[in-house]
Design an enzyme around this catalytic site. Structure first.
Site, PDB file in Angstrom:
ATOM      1  N   ASP A 184      -9.617   2.162 -39.981  1.00 40.47           N
ATOM      2  CA  ASP A 184      -9.263   0.774 -40.267  1.00 40.47           C
ATOM      3  C   ASP A 184      -8.098   0.276 -39.410  1.00 40.47           C
ATOM      4  OD1 ASP A 184      -7.329   2.342 -41.369  1.00 40.47           O
ATOM      5  OD2 ASP A 184      -7.284   1.345 -43.308  1.00 40.47           O
ATOM      6  N   HIS A 374      -6.754   3.842  -8.243  1.00 34.50           N
ATOM      7  CA  HIS A 374      -6.488   3.386  -9.613  1.00 34.50           C
ATOM      8  C   HIS A 374      -5.866   4.527 -10.426  1.00 34.50           C
ATOM      9  CE1 HIS A 374      -9.397  -0.318  -9.676  1.00 34.50           C
ATOM     10  NE2 HIS A 374      -8.339  -0.484  -8.905  1.00 34.50           N
ATOM     11  N   ASP A 391       1.330  -0.900  -8.833  1.00 33.61           N
ATOM     12  CA  ASP A 391       0.369  -2.002  -8.948  1.00 33.61           C
ATOM     13  C   ASP A 391       0.368  -2.421 -10.407  1.00 33.61           C
ATOM     14  OD1 ASP A 391      -1.866  -3.657  -9.106  1.00 33.61           O
ATOM     15  OD2 ASP A 391      -3.063  -2.445  -7.733  1.00 33.61           O
ATOM     16  N   ASP A 402      -1.223 -10.151 -10.685  1.00 32.13           N
ATOM     17  CA  ASP A 402      -1.655  -8.859 -10.128  1.00 32.13           C
ATOM     18  C   ASP A 402      -0.868  -8.625  -8.846  1.00 32.13           C
ATOM     19  OD1 ASP A 402      -2.956  -6.618  -9.227  1.00 32.13           O
ATOM     20  OD2 ASP A 402      -4.938  -7.528  -9.084  1.00 32.13           O
ATOM     21  N   HIS A 494     -10.746  -0.116   0.705  1.00 31.07           N
ATOM     22  CA  HIS A 494     -11.073  -1.151  -0.277  1.00 31.07           C
ATOM     23  C   HIS A 494     -11.065  -2.535   0.361  1.00 31.07           C
ATOM     24  CE1 HIS A 494      -6.800  -2.252  -0.407  1.00 31.07           C
ATOM     25  NE2 HIS A 494      -6.522  -0.958  -0.561  1.00 31.07           N
ATOM     26  N   HIS A 498      -9.618 -10.013  -4.364  1.00 29.69           N
ATOM     27  CA  HIS A 498     -10.609 -10.424  -5.351  1.00 29.69           C
ATOM     28  C   HIS A 498     -10.164 -11.741  -5.976  1.00 29.69           C
ATOM     29  CE1 HIS A 498      -7.734  -9.029  -8.433  1.00 29.69           C
ATOM     30  NE2 HIS A 498      -7.588  -7.939  -7.692  1.00 29.69           N
ATOM     31  N   HIS A 505      -9.778  -8.950 -12.493  1.00 18.89           N
ATOM     32  CA  HIS A 505     -10.908  -9.047 -11.574  1.00 18.89           C
ATOM     33  C   HIS A 505     -11.784 -10.179 -12.113  1.00 18.89           C
ATOM     34  CE1 HIS A 505     -10.383  -4.611 -10.118  1.00 18.89           C
ATOM     35  NE2 HIS A 505      -9.437  -5.423  -9.697  1.00 18.89           N
ATOM     36  N   GLU A 525      -4.395  -7.907  -0.670  1.00 22.06           N
ATOM     37  CA  GLU A 525      -3.812  -6.583  -0.914  1.00 22.06           C
ATOM     38  C   GLU A 525      -4.244  -5.541   0.109  1.00 22.06           C
ATOM     39  OE1 GLU A 525      -5.441  -4.804  -4.582  1.00 22.06           O
ATOM     40  OE2 GLU A 525      -6.466  -6.710  -4.905  1.00 22.06           O
ATOM     41  N   TYR A 529      -3.464   4.371   3.512  1.00 22.59           N
ATOM     42  CA  TYR A 529      -3.252   5.549   2.667  1.00 22.59           C
ATOM     43  C   TYR A 529      -3.508   6.809   3.500  1.00 22.59           C
ATOM     44  CZ  TYR A 529      -4.296   1.671  -0.460  1.00 22.59           C
ATOM     45  OH  TYR A 529      -4.325   0.436  -1.066  1.00 22.59           O
ATOM     46  N   ARG A 547       0.562  -0.134  -0.192  1.00 19.35           N
ATOM     47  CA  ARG A 547      -0.213  -1.358  -0.438  1.00 19.35           C
ATOM     48  C   ARG A 547       0.774  -2.468  -0.775  1.00 19.35           C
ATOM     49  NH1 ARG A 547      -3.612   0.559  -3.739  1.00 19.35           N
ATOM     50  NH2 ARG A 547      -2.942  -0.142  -5.806  1.00 19.35           N
ATOM     51  N   GLU A 549       0.529  -6.394  -2.265  1.00 20.29           N
ATOM     52  CA  GLU A 549      -0.435  -7.336  -2.844  1.00 20.29           C
ATOM     53  C   GLU A 549       0.271  -8.563  -3.406  1.00 20.29           C
ATOM     54  OE1 GLU A 549      -3.876  -7.400  -6.353  1.00 20.29           O
ATOM     55  OE2 GLU A 549      -2.378  -5.802  -6.296  1.00 20.29           O
TER      56      GLU A 549
END
Length: 581
Positions: A184, A374, A391, A402, A494, A498, A505, A525, A529, A547, A549
């Site tokens: 619950d 990620h 990120d 973002d 990548h 987006h 996203h 972004e 790497y 990165r 962004e």
């Protein structure tokens, strides 16, 4: 500098920039409204017999549960004399944020008396399952359903959307029961994005029915949970049908126990199909009268692609909150900390500034962990000499930000880190400059690939043609050859970005080949790497993962960086991380 018309990275967004983008958005929305005839022809031509468009109507209802629980609350009086005269919040020395002082936001310093109704009043303001101006005047202005968005805008959204369909069409949007963490105990509730966009309603278990009667007539009906005092005692106020009409501007509202009314609406409709969004809601009993069900999701997302004036303002605020919190986090991070401490501090910072939640589980990746794009484990120690790729973003009244920033754990870039960082930053700036009406995310991505290949060749990370000296100019043909070979993909795996909006996203059904229009918001972004175990690369570059962004709004003219408050210049970052101020 990104552009002569863009702000430098240490400035706030000016009123001129805000006026420009809002003007652009208004023009785009006006253009969108004038093209409703074209949209209508699109929807009218949808074949009602196309089985490929059918969706499963696994509609459900929340299983009812009853439970009893007892709680005891311990109230401890705290001494506030030392903080009454201060405009800062000070944290106890045992708290990991003990050295951090946060200036209170203006809305927090307003008098409590303005937020309370008079005790002598005959009755308190009507409470529903979310803040209203009457109950939370410190949060919402008069006429706002959610912060920054007036009731009339929600009504206009629904009218504009259903008007694009053929006469007799029915669109049904569901928001399911709140998911349970265990038995619950519910998770923190987040409204279905499309349902929230068209209603502002922020309770679980709701149904919105939009029916187009003719070009000049449509009806809107909501089905919501019944107000049950015994449940509200434990779970808080519910909206109920009568308040749904007055607070959310629909024509009619009923309880979920009155779904026979929805069945009647469907049965009487001349349409051979019903447009619905697909959600999981067990045991919900709806009779679709053998009509074909069509997925309305792509149409919902297309309508959300161009942002309104109020949406852009809220996105700016979300970006500013997250950007300032990045600055705070840079100052907070020190070698020896755990990644989760940086994560917790950032979350504290955005919520302290008024955000309701994080946009997504943050990536807080020290050193080689950033090779996992990620990475969300966030449980390793931060080492001096490593970079921290972070990120993260926040959700402010349903509007997301973002941002990614990469900065040295010890506050000082090494020469190799600086060279690679400035390469990525160069790509970030040049791609932001390319964010203009008429471009697409795909065209911007192709441009970013060419730029990154150029930097990788210049730095010697990608091999040049045999016999080519390192000092020889890099030619366009050489870059084209590397695009075709695809070896860059190991270092830049990548897309450039987006769509961004109420979801991180956002509008996932919209292809990246869609022409950008004023009022759209996208992320930029780029990244490079290099795994620390990649022995095909010179040792000086190994383990460097970067990165950068930003969130960018498209206008009629120059793009606007909504996340400009997040520092990204090398000298800025190093100054912040080594300053005692």
């Amino acid at each position: 500098m990104i552009s002569s018309r863009l702000l430098s990275s240490h400035q706030n967004i000016t009123s001129t920039a805000l006026s420009k983008i809002l003007s652009s958005a208004n023009k785009a929305l006006t253009s969108s409204s004038s093209s409703s005839q074209q949209q209508r022809s699109l929807y009218e031509n949808v074949s009602m017999n196309n089985n490929n468009d059918q969706i499963n109507s696994t509609t459900t209802t929340r299983q009812q549960y009853q439970f009893k629980r007892q709680r005891s609350w311990l109230l401890q009086e705290s001494n506030t004399n030392s903080t009454k005269s201060s405009s800062y919040v000070t944290y106890n020395n045992s708290n990991p944020f003990s050295t951090y002082f946060i200036q209170q936001n203006n809305h927090q310093s307003s008098s409590l008396s303005s937020c309370q109704y008079s005790k002598s009043s005959s009755s308190p303001p009507v409470q529903i399952g979310q803040p209203t101006h009457e109950t939370h005047p410190h949060l919402l202005a008069k006429g706002e359903v959610i912060k920054g968005v007036q009731l009339q805008e929600f009504k206009d959204r629904r009218k504009r959307f259903i008007s694009a369909f053929a006469d007799g069409s029915i669109v049904i949007l569901f928001t399911p029961p709140e998911p349970m963490m265990s038995y619950d105990i519910p998770f923190s509730f987040r409204q279905n994005t499309n349902f929230f966009y068209y209603t502002g309603f922020n309770e679980p278990e709701g149904i919105l029915v939009m029916e187009k009667i003719s070009d000049n007539l449509h009806t809107e009906t909501m089905f919501v949970r019944e107000k049950i005092p015994e449940k509200e005692l434990w779970e808080g106020p519910r909206c109920g049908p009568s308040n749904a009409v007055s607070k959310f501007g629909v024509n009619n509202a009923y309880t979920l126990d009155e779904l026979h009314i929805l069945n009647d609406i469907i049965r009487k409709s001349s349409s051979r199909g019903i447009f619905i969004n697909s959600v999981r809601w067990d045991n919900l009993k709806i009779d679709y009268n053998n009509k074909t069900l069509y997925d309305v999701e792509p149409y919902l997302q297309m309508s959300r692609l161009v942002k309104s004036e109020s949406e852009i303002k809220m996105m700016m605020e979300s970006g500013s909150i997250a950007g300032q919190s990045f600055k705070d986090t840079m100052k907070f991070v020190k070698p020896g900390m755990n990644e989760y401490q940086a994560s917790a501090f950032f979350e504290f910072s955005v919520k302290n500034r008024g955000a309701q939640r994080m946009s997504y589980p943050p990536v807080v990746a020290g050193g080689n962990n950033a090779n996992t794009l990620h990475y969300i484990s966030n449980n390793m120690l931060l080492k001096s000499g490593d970079l921290l790729l972070m990120d993260a973003g926040c959700e402010f009244w349903g509007f997301t930000s973002d941002i990614t920033r990469t900065f040295p754990v010890n506050g000082k870039f090494t020469d190799a880190q600086k060279h690679l960082y400035e390469a990525v930053l160069d790509v970030n700036k040049k791609c932001i400059e390319m964010c203009r009406a008429g471009q697409t995310i795909n065209t911007i991505h192709r441009y970013s690939v060419e730029l990154i290949i150029g930097h990788l060749l210049r730095l010697g990370i990608l091999d040049r043609e045999p016999g080519t000296t390192s000092s020889a100019p890099i030619t366009k043909q050489e870059i084209e050859d590397h695009v075709r070979l695809g070896k860059y993909h190991k270092f830049y795996p990548h897309s450039i970005g987006h769509y961004l909006g109420m979801d991180t996203h956002d509008t996932m059904s919209i292809p990246y080949g869609e022409i950008l229009k004023p009022g759209m918001i996208i992320t930029i972004e780029p990244g490079i790497y290099i795994n620390e175990y990649d022995h095909e690369v010179s040792e000086q570059w190994r383990g460097i993962n970067i990165r950068v962004e930003d969130d960018v709004a498209i206008t009629q003219d120059d793009p606007i960086n909504l996340t400009i408050d997040a520092p990204k210049e090398v000298d800025q970052i190093e100054y912040i991380m080594n300053s005692d101020n």
